[in-house]
Motif scaffolding. Structure first.
Motif, short mmCIF file in Angstrom:
data_model
loop_
_atom_site.label_atom_id
_atom_site.label_comp_id
_atom_site.label_asym_id
_atom_site.label_seq_id
_atom_site.Cartn_x
_atom_site.Cartn_y
_atom_site.Cartn_z
N UNK A 73 -4.72 4.41 25.39
CA UNK A 73 -3.87 3.73 24.32
C UNK A 73 -3.32 4.62 23.20
N UNK A 74 -2.02 4.36 23.14
CA UNK A 74 -1.51 5.42 22.12
C UNK A 74 -0.19 4.68 21.45
N UNK A 75 -0.63 4.54 20.07
CA UNK A 75 0.62 4.00 19.04
C UNK A 75 0.70 2.45 19.66
N UNK A 76 -0.43 1.80 20.17
CA UNK A 76 -0.42 0.37 20.29
C UNK A 76 -0.01 0.23 21.88
N UNK A 77 0.28 1.17 22.60
CA UNK A 77 0.82 0.89 23.93
C UNK A 77 -0.13 1.80 24.84
N UNK A 78 -0.06 1.06 26.14
CA UNK A 78 -1.00 1.62 27.23
C UNK A 78 -0.13 2.68 27.78
#
Length: 101
Positions: A73-78
């Motif tokens: 998970x990175x900045x709310x994205x997978x």
């Protein structure tokens, strides 16, 4: 369409005639393409083929898609990564063993 209406209101006669020629050419080209598509589809039906049959003949990309090996998970994205190529920013400085997919 708003841009086209604005152009029509402000254009000179010669500009409008040029625009009409361009539109007529585009319509003619589109009509010919549609007719060609219909001819090809009719020929396929006549021969008992489908579009999928043509894709097989054309030699579709034989490379296999590699499944993602890592997920984070990175900045709310997978973000997923196969482990090949340049490491994405999301995986910079991260212990990959904790993010196996």
């Amino acid at each position: 369409m708003k841009e086209l209406r604005a152009f029509i209101k402000s254009a000179s006669l010669s500009e409008l005639e040029k625009a009409k020629q361009l539109i007529d050419t585009a319509i003619d080209k589109y009509t010919k393409q549609q007719e060609a598509k219909k001819e090809v589809l009719d020929l396929l039906k006549e021969k008992g083929l489908t579009l999928d049959d043509l894709q097989d003949i054309a030699g579709a990309d034989k490379r296999t898609k590699v499944k993602p090996k890592y997920r984070i998970e990175y900045n709310g994205e997978t973000v997923e990564w196969t482990g090949r190529g340049k490491r994405p920013k999301a995986f910079q400085g991260v212990d990959l063993t904790k993010h196996l997919a």
